[in-house]
Design a protein around this motif. Structure first.
Motif, PDB file in Angstrom:
ATOM      1  N   ILE A   2       0.844  -1.190   0.000  1.00 20.93           N
ATOM      2  CA  ILE A   2       0.000   0.000   0.000  1.00 20.93           C
ATOM      3  C   ILE A   2       0.883   1.246   0.000  1.00 20.93           C
ATOM      4  N   ILE A   3       2.081   1.078   0.565  1.00 16.60           N
ATOM      5  CA  ILE A   3       3.044   2.191   0.560  1.00 16.60           C
ATOM      6  C   ILE A   3       4.364   1.718  -0.016  1.00 16.60           C
ATOM      7  N   GLU A   4       4.872   2.495  -0.967  1.00 15.46           N
ATOM      8  CA  GLU A   4       6.208   2.197  -1.502  1.00 15.46           C
ATOM      9  C   GLU A   4       7.039   3.462  -1.438  1.00 15.46           C
ATOM     10  N   ILE A   5       8.167   3.349  -0.725  1.00 14.12           N
ATOM     11  CA  ILE A   5       9.044   4.513  -0.596  1.00 14.12           C
ATOM     12  C   ILE A   5      10.400   4.144  -1.141  1.00 14.12           C
ATOM     13  N   LYS A   6      10.943   4.975  -2.012  1.00 18.28           N
ATOM     14  CA  LYS A   6      12.237   4.660  -2.598  1.00 18.28           C
ATOM     15  C   LYS A   6      13.149   5.875  -2.545  1.00 18.28           C
ATOM     16  N   ASN A   7      14.326   5.698  -1.946  1.00 21.32           N
ATOM     17  CA  ASN A   7      15.372   6.745  -1.910  1.00 21.32           C
ATOM     18  C   ASN A   7      14.826   8.118  -1.523  1.00 21.32           C
ATOM     19  N   LEU A   8      14.110   8.120  -0.407  1.00 19.77           N
ATOM     20  CA  LEU A   8      13.455   9.361   0.002  1.00 19.77           C
ATOM     21  C   LEU A   8      14.415  10.258   0.775  1.00 19.77           C
ATOM     22  N   TYR A   9      14.478  11.531   0.358  1.00 17.91           N
ATOM     23  CA  TYR A   9      15.264  12.545   1.064  1.00 17.91           C
ATOM     24  C   TYR A   9      14.364  13.671   1.491  1.00 17.91           C
ATOM     25  N   LYS A  10      14.600  14.169   2.686  1.00 12.97           N
ATOM     26  CA  LYS A  10      13.951  15.438   3.058  1.00 12.97           C
ATOM     27  C   LYS A  10      15.044  16.301   3.658  1.00 12.97           C
ATOM     28  N   ILE A  11      15.327  17.383   2.992  1.00 11.06           N
ATOM     29  CA  ILE A  11      16.379  18.280   3.452  1.00 11.06           C
ATOM     30  C   ILE A  11      15.762  19.640   3.736  1.00 11.06           C
ATOM     31  N   TYR A  12      15.917  20.106   4.974  1.00  7.22           N
ATOM     32  CA  TYR A  12      15.416  21.436   5.328  1.00  7.22           C
ATOM     33  C   TYR A  12      16.528  22.438   5.154  1.00  7.22           C
ATOM     34  N   GLY A  13      16.204  23.616   4.712  1.00  2.00           N
ATOM     35  CA  GLY A  13      17.216  24.664   4.582  1.00  2.00           C
ATOM     36  C   GLY A  13      17.125  25.284   3.215  1.00  2.00           C
ATOM     37  N   ASP A  14      18.073  26.228   2.973  1.00  2.00           N
ATOM     38  CA  ASP A  14      17.999  26.957   1.709  1.00  2.00           C
ATOM     39  C   ASP A  14      18.719  26.238   0.574  1.00  2.00           C
ATOM     40  N   GLY A  15      19.278  25.043   0.875  1.00  2.00           N
ATOM     41  CA  GLY A  15      19.968  24.288  -0.167  1.00  2.00           C
ATOM     42  C   GLY A  15      21.408  24.719  -0.357  1.00  2.00           C
ATOM     43  N   GLU A  16      21.866  25.649   0.466  1.00  2.00           N
ATOM     44  CA  GLU A  16      23.247  26.091   0.296  1.00  2.00           C
ATOM     45  C   GLU A  16      24.116  25.754   1.502  1.00  2.00           C
ATOM     46  N   GLU A  17      23.832  26.440   2.625  1.00  2.00           N
ATOM     47  CA  GLU A  17      24.740  26.215   3.750  1.00  2.00           C
ATOM     48  C   GLU A  17      24.147  25.401   4.887  1.00  2.00           C
ATOM     49  N   VAL A  18      23.189  26.033   5.597  1.00  2.00           N
ATOM     50  CA  VAL A  18      22.697  25.359   6.802  1.00  2.00           C
ATOM     51  C   VAL A  18      21.599  24.363   6.428  1.00  2.00           C
ATOM     52  N   ASN A  19      21.973  23.219   6.017  1.00  2.48           N
ATOM     53  CA  ASN A  19      20.990  22.219   5.641  1.00  2.48           C
ATOM     54  C   ASN A  19      20.881  21.148   6.716  1.00  2.48           C
ATOM     55  N   VAL A  20      19.612  20.766   6.958  1.00  7.38           N
ATOM     56  CA  VAL A  20      19.408  19.662   7.891  1.00  7.38           C
ATOM     57  C   VAL A  20      18.787  18.521   7.090  1.00  7.38           C
ATOM     58  N   THR A  21      19.458  17.393   7.091  1.00  9.46           N
ATOM     59  CA  THR A  21      18.909  16.247   6.374  1.00  9.46           C
ATOM     60  C   THR A  21      18.058  15.450   7.345  1.00  9.46           C
ATOM     61  N   ALA A  22      16.727  15.579   7.196  1.00 14.28           N
ATOM     62  CA  ALA A  22      15.818  14.920   8.126  1.00 14.28           C
ATOM     63  C   ALA A  22      15.590  13.470   7.719  1.00 14.28           C
ATOM     64  N   LEU A  23      15.558  13.235   6.428  1.00  9.67           N
ATOM     65  CA  LEU A  23      15.436  11.863   5.929  1.00  9.67           C
ATOM     66  C   LEU A  23      16.562  11.640   4.926  1.00  9.67           C
ATOM     67  N   ASN A  24      17.272  10.577   5.142  1.00 12.59           N
ATOM     68  CA  ASN A  24      18.458  10.341   4.332  1.00 12.59           C
ATOM     69  C   ASN A  24      18.324   9.007   3.604  1.00 12.59           C
ATOM     70  N   ASN A  25      17.910   9.079   2.351  1.00 15.30           N
ATOM     71  CA  ASN A  25      17.836   7.890   1.513  1.00 15.30           C
ATOM     72  C   ASN A  25      17.043   6.746   2.158  1.00 15.30           C
ATOM     73  N   VAL A  26      15.772   7.051   2.443  1.00 14.87           N
ATOM     74  CA  VAL A  26      14.939   6.054   3.107  1.00 14.87           C
ATOM     75  C   VAL A  26      14.146   5.266   2.056  1.00 14.87           C
ATOM     76  N   SER A  27      14.188   3.965   2.144  1.00 19.38           N
ATOM     77  CA  SER A  27      13.358   3.122   1.279  1.00 19.38           C
ATOM     78  C   SER A  27      12.575   2.182   2.173  1.00 19.38           C
ATOM     79  N   LEU A  28      11.307   1.974   1.824  1.00 12.32           N
ATOM     80  CA  LEU A  28      10.434   1.237   2.729  1.00 12.32           C
ATOM     81  C   LEU A  28       9.172   0.800   2.004  1.00 12.32           C
ATOM     82  N   ASN A  29       8.782  -0.445   2.225  1.00 15.87           N
ATOM     83  CA  ASN A  29       7.507  -0.901   1.670  1.00 15.87           C
ATOM     84  C   ASN A  29       6.581  -1.325   2.801  1.00 15.87           C
ATOM     85  N   ILE A  30       5.348  -0.980   2.672  1.00 20.85           N
ATOM     86  CA  ILE A  30       4.376  -1.398   3.684  1.00 20.85           C
ATOM     87  C   ILE A  30       3.207  -2.059   2.960  1.00 20.85           C
TER      88      ILE A  30
END
Lengths: 238, 393
Positions: A5-33
């Motif tokens: 019902i759920i398929e997740i592949k190589n999921l990234y969530k990065i907060y920030g402006d994309g330049e300096e202060v970036n926080v990677t909240a999700l780092n390459n997450v893959s998951l099937n449910i």
């Protein structure tokens, strides 16, 4: 074999402006449910579990990677499309119940149907009353949330989550504000919905006791999945 | 979400805060009711003034003497030359005359005129008669009295045939006029005496001249052309060379009406302006409350969004809330305004004018105040991010 019902592949969530202060909240997450699973997502705060829940719940979009819920892919969606998916495919249960105050239990449960359209008020009423019965709150349809106990309020919230016949239920620390008795009460309710009605339930918790009720445990640390294992059931105290 | 559901949602939200909703509407109620009252009174005043001007005679042209006296010759010339003239009367006026009857007395004013005067003004006698030809020809000491004079000095006695002293000259009362009412200034129209102009010339002022000549045409269309013709005639009679100003003054009821209309319009604009300010204040009140409401209900907005409310659903809900507040305020304001307006005109005895157009305009205006001042808060609510709104404490 049940479908994913759920398929997740190589999921990234990065907060920030994309330049300096970036926080990677999700780092390459893959998951099937799979359909009908009962899953606990665990991890300390900042581990990325809440970010995942937001993405799973179409409250937020991933930075990159794919997320497919029930054949719908969440990429470059607009606000309205996301709202529609939240309305039709997802049922939310929150830590703080998030019921509308000064509004009866029945009206709270009806609420998602208001945004669906094409549902007559009679149908709404009927469906909401039926679900309140399912969570064991018959006779309390016209109580306002402040007249209900924490456990009862959370059960109203569960009824609300179910009213739209969602594909999944997402519960974010559903027992965080409850005492042991009510926690057990609510978790038994989830178990029943999962076992008897086959509803897919994903809940976030940091209480191992709560995770005990589920079938599969996924542990997050620093935005990555560090453990994904079946839950070995203890013998129930009787 | 369909509109019906949006309405239900908005009404439920408003009824959760009944007190606040009521207080918010008060601004609009006051604004709209003052618009209704002020426009209504403005219109009523206009009609009332118009009526007054017409009591001076519809289609009337008044010629005032200023340097050269107006004479019987002038009057007869005008009457003969212009066939469009219906009535024409000289007028001699004197005020502050002491009127005595037995032990009672009253200070009144006197008009010396002919019988056309009554027709021109549309005044009727309730007792007695008008002047006879003989009265006018021989300058008889006869008088038609106003209602105030009658009640003040005669009470319940029938005045016809009684003798009164006007400045110590005995006059026989031959008639009594119907009630005319009061001017806005409080001046009593009924405190007057009407005598033949011949009698006035001989007994009261002692001069063979008129203060005014009042005339009227058969139709309204003829007023302007007749005024011009009379002016030309008088300029020739008074030998005024072209380019020199008139040595007399003329005024038509139309001129007076124009003046009154002008004053009424200025008054109306002023009143409408004041009323609009109170409406704007009411609108700002709505905006203020809606802004407070949006930030107070951030979490509710978050919940609604999480369970599937689209941005436009939230926008619609808050807009309907503010429109409902302002429209309800509008309806109550209109009712209240009409009621107060009715009471006011009832007591000052002016006509009550119900204008459905103004009621509609006021209502639409109230609703648009709701849209205008509700849009920004509603927009703000709809732009919230669901995650942030949900976390809001």
């Amino acid at each position: 074999m049940k479908r994913n019902i759920i398929e997740i592949k190589n999921l990234y969530k990065i907060y920030g402006d994309g330049e300096e202060v970036n926080v990677t909240a999700l780092n390459n997450v893959s998951l099937n449910i799979k359909e009908g699973e009962f899953i606990a997502i665990m991890g300390s705060s900042g581990s990325g579990k809440s970010t995942l829940m937001n993405i799973l719940g179409f409250l937020d979009l991933p930075t990159s990677g794919t997320y497919i819920l029930d054949n719908t892919e969440a990429s470059s969606m607009g606000h309205d499309e996301m709202a529609e998916i939240r309305n039709k495919k997802i049922g939310f249960v929150f830590q703080g119940f998030n019921l509308l105050s000064r509004t009866s239990a029945l009206e709270n449960v009806e609420l998602p149907l208001f945004y669906r359209g094409h549902v007559s008020s009679h149908e709404m009423r009927e469906k909401a009353a039926e679900l309140l019965g399912l969570v064991g709150l018959s006779g309390r349809e016209h109580h306002h949330p402040n007249k209900l106990s924490g456990g009862q309020q959370q059960r109203v919230a569960i009824a609300r989550a179910l009213v739209n016949d969602p594909s999944i239920i997402l519960a974010d620390e559903p027992t965080g504000n409850l005492d042991t008795v009510n926690t057990e009460d609510v978790m038994n309710m989830f178990s029943r919905l999962n076992k008897e009605l086959g509803i897919t339930i994903i809940l976030v918790t940091h209480e191992p006791d709560v995770a005990e009720f589920t079938d599969r445990k996924i542990i997050f640390r620093d935005g990555e999945i560090v453990e994904d294992s079946p839950v070995r059931k203890k013998k129930k105290k009787s | 979400m369909n509109l019906r559901n949006a309405f239900i949602t908005a009404l439920r939200a408003l009824s959760r805060n009944k007190m606040r909703s009521a207080l918010t509407s008060i601004g609009i109620i006051i604004g709209i009711s003052s618009v209704i009252i002020m426009v209504g009174i403005g219109n009523s005043a206009r009609i009332a003034v118009k009526k007054r001007i017409y009591t001076a005679g519809a289609n009337a042209i008044t010629i005032y003497d200023s340097q050269k006296p107006l004479t019987m010759r002038n009057l007869e010339d005008i009457k003969r030359m212009f066939t469009q003239i219906q009535y024409i009367t000289p007028q001699i006026y004197k005020s502050k005359l002491l009127v005595k009857y037995k032990k009672r007395e009253i200070v009144s004013r006197i008009y010396g005129v002919n019988n056309d005067f009554f027709k021109l003004k549309d005044w009727d006698v309730i007792y007695g008669r008008y002047f006879s030809d003989l009265d006018i020809a021989s300058g008889n000491r006869v008088v038609v009295i106003g209602e105030t004079v009658r009640t003040e000095i005669f009470g319940y006695v029938n005045p016809v045939g009684e003798i009164i002293q006007i400045d110590s000259i005995p006059f026989k009362v031959i008639g009594s006029l119907t009630e005319l009412g009061q001017a806005f200034s409080g001046r009593d129209f009924d405190n007057l005496l009407v005598i033949p102009y011949t009698t006035a010339q001989v007994r009261i002022i002692g001069e063979k001249k008129f203060d005014e000549i009042i005339t009227s045409t058969f139709s309204t269309e003829e007023v302007d052309s007749t005024t011009t013709s009379i002016r030309d005639y008088l300029r020739i009679k008074h030998s005024i060379p072209p380019g020199k100003p008139d040595d007399f003054r003329m005024e038509t009821s139309k001129d007076k009406l124009k003046q009154a209309d002008y004053i009424a319009n200025v008054l109306r604009i002023l009143l409408a302006f004041i009323a609009s300010i109170s409406l704007i204040v009411g609108g700002i009140g709505i905006m203020n409350i809606m802004l407070v409401s949006v930030s107070e209900r951030t979490r509710e907005i978050g919940i609604r969004m999480a369970i599937g409310a689209k941005r436009k659903d939230i926008l619609t809900q808050f807009l309907i809330e503010s429109i409902t507040l302002s429209s309800a305020g509008g309806i109550i304001g209109i009712t209240l305004g009409l009621l107060i307006y009715f009471l006011i005109v009832f007591f000052v005895n002016w006509p009550f004018l119900f204008s459905p157009l103004w009621v509609l305009i006021s209502f639409l205006f109230a609703s648009s105040v709701g849209i205008f001042f509700g849009y920004y808060p509603a927009k703000k609510a709809s732009q919230l991010k669901p995650i942030d709104a949900l976390r809001f404490e």
